[in-house]
Design an enzyme around this catalytic site. Structure first.
Site, PDB file in Angstrom:
ATOM      1  N   LYS A   1     -11.579 -11.233 -17.236  1.00  0.00           N
ATOM      2  CA  LYS A   1     -11.664 -11.303 -18.910  1.00  0.00           C
ATOM      3  C   LYS A   1     -10.649 -13.002 -19.394  1.00  0.00           C
ATOM      4  O   LYS A   1     -11.632 -13.451 -19.849  1.00  0.00           O
ATOM      5  CB  LYS A   1     -10.717 -10.068 -19.614  1.00  0.00           C
ATOM      6  CG  LYS A   1     -11.722  -9.882 -20.590  1.00  0.00           C
ATOM      7  CD  LYS A   1     -12.550  -8.742 -21.417  1.00  0.00           C
ATOM      8  CE  LYS A   1     -13.055  -8.987 -22.448  1.00  0.00           C
ATOM      9  NZ  LYS A   1     -14.625  -8.135 -22.339  1.00  0.00           N
TER      10      LYS A   1
ATOM     11  N   TYR B   1       3.605  -3.445   2.785  1.00  0.00           N
ATOM     12  CA  TYR B   1       2.987  -2.774   3.976  1.00  0.00           C
ATOM     13  C   TYR B   1       2.395  -3.719   3.989  1.00  0.00           C
ATOM     14  O   TYR B   1       2.334  -3.036   5.679  1.00  0.00           O
ATOM     15  CB  TYR B   1       1.901  -1.547   2.588  1.00  0.00           C
ATOM     16  CG  TYR B   1       1.343  -1.016   4.019  1.00  0.00           C
ATOM     17  CD1 TYR B   1       1.994   0.475   4.059  1.00  0.00           C
ATOM     18  CD2 TYR B   1      -0.555  -1.308   4.522  1.00  0.00           C
ATOM     19  CE1 TYR B   1       1.308   0.987   5.538  1.00  0.00           C
ATOM     20  CE2 TYR B   1      -0.616  -0.201   4.912  1.00  0.00           C
ATOM     21  CZ  TYR B   1      -0.330   1.227   5.811  1.00  0.00           C
ATOM     22  OH  TYR B   1      -0.995   1.812   6.674  1.00  0.00           O
TER      23      TYR B   1
ATOM     24  N   GLU C   1       4.490 -11.213  -6.261  1.00  0.00           N
ATOM     25  CA  GLU C   1       3.426 -11.336  -7.309  1.00  0.00           C
ATOM     26  C   GLU C   1       4.455 -10.229  -8.874  1.00  0.00           C
ATOM     27  O   GLU C   1       3.476 -11.259  -9.517  1.00  0.00           O
ATOM     28  CB  GLU C   1       2.751 -10.394  -7.064  1.00  0.00           C
ATOM     29  CG  GLU C   1       2.186  -8.608  -6.572  1.00  0.00           C
ATOM     30  CD  GLU C   1       3.476  -9.012  -5.748  1.00  0.00           C
ATOM     31  OE1 GLU C   1       3.870  -9.213  -4.826  1.00  0.00           O
ATOM     32  OE2 GLU C   1       2.763  -7.522  -4.722  1.00  0.00           O
TER      33      GLU C   1
ATOM     34  N   SER D   1     -25.303  -7.545 -25.527  1.00  0.00           N
ATOM     35  CA  SER D   1     -24.390  -6.335 -26.258  1.00  0.00           C
ATOM     36  C   SER D   1     -23.990  -7.072 -27.600  1.00  0.00           C
ATOM     37  O   SER D   1     -23.254  -5.982 -28.390  1.00  0.00           O
ATOM     38  CB  SER D   1     -23.408  -5.622 -24.950  1.00  0.00           C
ATOM     39  OG  SER D   1     -22.403  -5.887 -25.449  1.00  0.00           O
ATOM     40  N   GLY D   2     -23.460  -8.061 -27.230  1.00  0.00           N
ATOM     41  CA  GLY D   2     -23.227  -8.410 -28.724  1.00  0.00           C
ATOM     42  C   GLY D   2     -21.027  -8.622 -28.248  1.00  0.00           C
ATOM     43  O   GLY D   2     -20.723  -9.291 -28.810  1.00  0.00           O
ATOM     44  N   GLY D   3     -20.965  -8.043 -26.717  1.00  0.00           N
ATOM     45  CA  GLY D   3     -19.284  -8.269 -27.068  1.00  0.00           C
ATOM     46  C   GLY D   3     -19.315  -9.765 -25.438  1.00  0.00           C
ATOM     47  O   GLY D   3     -20.173 -10.877 -25.882  1.00  0.00           O
ATOM     48  N   VAL D   4     -17.895 -10.009 -25.619  1.00  0.00           N
ATOM     49  CA  VAL D   4     -17.220 -11.748 -25.756  1.00  0.00           C
ATOM     50  C   VAL D   4     -18.196 -11.810 -24.366  1.00  0.00           C
ATOM     51  O   VAL D   4     -19.151 -12.568 -23.651  1.00  0.00           O
ATOM     52  CB  VAL D   4     -16.081 -11.896 -25.126  1.00  0.00           C
ATOM     53  CG1 VAL D   4     -15.439 -12.911 -24.467  1.00  0.00           C
ATOM     54  CG2 VAL D   4     -15.803 -11.248 -26.050  1.00  0.00           C
ATOM     55  N   ASP D   5     -18.454 -11.160 -23.053  1.00  0.00           N
ATOM     56  CA  ASP D   5     -19.159 -10.921 -21.428  1.00  0.00           C
ATOM     57  C   ASP D   5     -20.567 -11.207 -21.628  1.00  0.00           C
ATOM     58  O   ASP D   5     -20.808 -12.530 -20.922  1.00  0.00           O
ATOM     59  CB  ASP D   5     -18.389  -9.609 -20.414  1.00  0.00           C
ATOM     60  CG  ASP D   5     -17.610  -8.662 -20.775  1.00  0.00           C
ATOM     61  OD1 ASP D   5     -16.352 -10.075 -21.287  1.00  0.00           O
ATOM     62  OD2 ASP D   5     -17.068  -8.035 -20.384  1.00  0.00           O
ATOM     63  N   SER D   6     -20.747 -10.467 -22.265  1.00  0.00           N
ATOM     64  CA  SER D   6     -22.099 -10.613 -21.581  1.00  0.00           C
ATOM     65  C   SER D   6     -23.408 -12.047 -22.428  1.00  0.00           C
ATOM     66  O   SER D   6     -23.964 -12.918 -22.071  1.00  0.00           O
ATOM     67  CB  SER D   6     -23.745  -9.381 -22.491  1.00  0.00           C
ATOM     68  OG  SER D   6     -23.229  -9.235 -23.710  1.00  0.00           O
ATOM     69  N   SER D   7     -21.508 -12.773 -24.209  1.00  0.00           N
ATOM     70  CA  SER D   7     -22.668 -13.655 -24.743  1.00  0.00           C
ATOM     71  C   SER D   7     -22.269 -14.738 -24.003  1.00  0.00           C
ATOM     72  O   SER D   7     -23.125 -15.721 -23.708  1.00  0.00           O
ATOM     73  CB  SER D   7     -21.334 -13.790 -25.962  1.00  0.00           C
ATOM     74  OG  SER D   7     -22.139 -12.496 -27.023  1.00  0.00           O
TER      75      SER D   7
ATOM     76  N   GLY E   1       1.458  -1.492  -0.190  1.00  0.00           N
ATOM     77  CA  GLY E   1      -0.004   0.056  -0.690  1.00  0.00           C
ATOM     78  C   GLY E   1       0.889   1.078  -0.159  1.00  0.00           C
ATOM     79  O   GLY E   1       2.175   1.251  -0.011  1.00  0.00           O
TER      80      GLY E   1
END
Ligand code: XMP
Length: 509
Positions: A365, A81, A169, A221-227, A53
């Protein structure tokens, strides 16, 4: 499923901690230090990581250790931190280092510590701190040191608490992955249970249980996520899912047809379609501010959605393709600040009166893409570029008009075509054109022109949180530029954006 809780103290690397743990096959999630830990199911949490942090632990108002983390009775790993906060809590000393330690640093490790099992005695790490632990608390032992930092790591085997001054990381910490793996499998003794296959099985069951015999409405929406969201829910509940596609008139060339065809022909899922482009454009008329545009689109989307949803009068559940990054970037999870009011089809408010189903809200994603592949989506669809909810409106600087939409659509179509021809489409994460609100003087034939400028944006990224400009070769750029000024009306200049995120963002607004 075994889970690792990552307490967020505001480090820019906290997302990376989550990603690294997941990459090792263990589910991890980020949790704001200020949020009540009682809301969590203790049984699932097998280890806690305290992130880095930007604060100094000695400042009165800096975030401190919440003693409730010790009630979980699981191993704890403090990072940067997180280490200082642990030292402070247990009565050690933290002071400002006179010489700041930043970047690649050689560290000597006590490899008898389980945390460093298999790590070389000397190895390089990524340091980024000005404060440092100058006296370790009672019960702790030093397990690593560098030239400038005596206590580069400490452990209390009895209480199962470990701490690193550096960042395991970050890739520059050569053996960081081994250290995290040791923490997970040797110290927390978690099972590798995080994989998309297991996740699908669990989610499908969860969705079935949640939905029962009810019906679910999903904005696509036609995007990957909603599809992907639609396919996952369809797998669980079949025709109890009602996908609704609202066209806001801010889509790319021919996009609505592609989406409708895809669902109908490839997946055999019926989609309900509403063309609301006139309504959106009239409300956006004359609006120049990016945030106002985003807000109007978000609100109008909800209004139209509400009206349409009323037509499906026996639907009780609303599904959304919200991703983990949407949750974090909107400031709802973690400590991140709101940079842009994100709108997507997953941005519908609770007041709509539906129960909410957000099956992707713990995925990044690239994990959603992997999920899409597992659910049988074509590679060409899965690897589609992200497209923002507010569509082309945020790729037109200033007010949105039909003419400007035409310019940005045509120029974008040329860019997409040429990038594909140059076989770069699989290499570039996201690329698009932007219509700048700037006219410049040009010359065409023997005549003076005073026309618009198109910017090309192409970036490499993993999840959109950070990005680097992609170096499209000059010959390809020259061709794109020449085609745009020749084929797209009202344009006489093309420029190339070479900034990274941060400090820039990917979209222009
Ligand atoms: P920025 O511009 O914030 O973009 O660096 C990061 C990624 O998010 C996409 N983006 C959005 N996606 N709704 C979305 O669903 C939005 O309002 C939105 N704004 C930006 C952007 O295309 C990039 O991939």
């Amino acid at each position: 499923m075994d889970k690792i809780l990552v307490i967020d103290f505001g480090s820019q690397y906290n997302e990376l901690i989550v990603r690294r743990v997941r990459d090792l096959g263990v589910y991890a999630f980020l949790f704001d230090n200020k949020v009540d830990l009682k809301t969590l199911d203790k049984r699932e949490i097998k280890g806690i990581i305290l992130s880095g942090g930007p604060n100094s632990i000695n400042d009165e108002n800096s975030p401190k250790i919440n003693p409730e983390i010790f009630d979980f009775n699981v191993p704890i790993l403090g990072i940067c931190y997180g280490m200082q906060a642990l030292a402070h809590y247990f009565g050690g000393h933290v002071d400002e280092n006179k010489i700041k330690e930043y970047g690649d640093t050689e560290v000597n490790f006590d490899t008898s510590s389980v945390l460093f099992k298999g790590v070389k005695v000397t190895s390089n790490v990524f340091m980024s701190h000005s404060d440092t632990v100058t006296k370790i608390p009672e019960g702790f032992a030093k397990i690593a040191s560098s030239k400038l930092t005596e206590y580069a790591a400490m452990e209390d085997k009895e209480r199962n608490i470990y701490a690193l001054q550096f960042h395991p990381e970050v890739n520059d910490t050569i053996e960081g992955k081994t250290m995290l793996s040791n923490f997970l499998f040797e110290i927390c003794r978690v099972f590798k249970s995080w994989s998309i296959d297991n996740w699908i099985e669990e989610k499908v069951k969860e969705i079935k249980n949640f939905v029962g015999k009810e019906k679910v409405l999903l904005g696509i929406s036609g995007g990957v996520d909603s599809s992907v969201c639609a396919l996952l829910i369809h797998k669980a509940i079949g025709d109890q899912l009602y996908p609704l596609f609202i066209n806001h008139g801010l889509l790319r060339e021919n996009e609505e047809n592609l989406v409708l065809e895809n669902f109908k022909n490839k997946f055999n899922i019926k989609v309900y379609y509403k063309d609301a482009s006139k309504e959106f454009l009239s409300l956006l008329k004359g609006v120049k501010s990016p945030e106002k545009k985003r807000k109007i689109i978000g609100k109008t989307f909800i209004d139209v959605f509400k009206k349409e949803a009323e037509k499906f009068n026996d639907i009780t559940i609303l599904a959304q393709g919200t991703l983990y990054t949407d949750v974090v970037e909107s400031g709802k999870g973690g400590n991140s600040k709101v940079i842009k009011s994100h709108h997507n089809v997953g941005g519908l408010p609770k007041e709509l009166g539906f129960k909410l189903l957000e099956p992707l809200n713990e995925l990044y994603k690239d994990e959603v893409r992997e999920l899409g592949r597992k659910l049988g989506l074509d590679e060409s669809f899965v690897s589609r570029q992200p497209f923002p909810g507010p569509g082309l409106s945020i790729r037109i600087i200033g007010n949105v008009t039909k003419k400007k939409l035409m310019i940005v659509r045509k120029s974008d179509a040329i860019l997409q075509e040429e990038v594909k021809k140059a076989k770069l489409n699989k290499k570039i994460w996201q690329y698009f054109t932007v219509l700048l609100n700037t006219k410049t003087v040009g010359v065409m034939g023997d005549n003076r022109t005073y026309l618009y400028t198109i910017a090309i944006r192409a970036v490499d990224s993993i999840d959109g949180m950070t990005a680097k400009a992609y170096p499209i070769p000059y010959d390809v750029l020259f061709k794109i530029s020449s085609r745009i000024v020749n084929e797209v009306p009202y344009v006489n200049k093309v420029v190339y954006d070479v900034t990274s995120k941060p400090p820039s963002t990917i979209e222009f607004e």
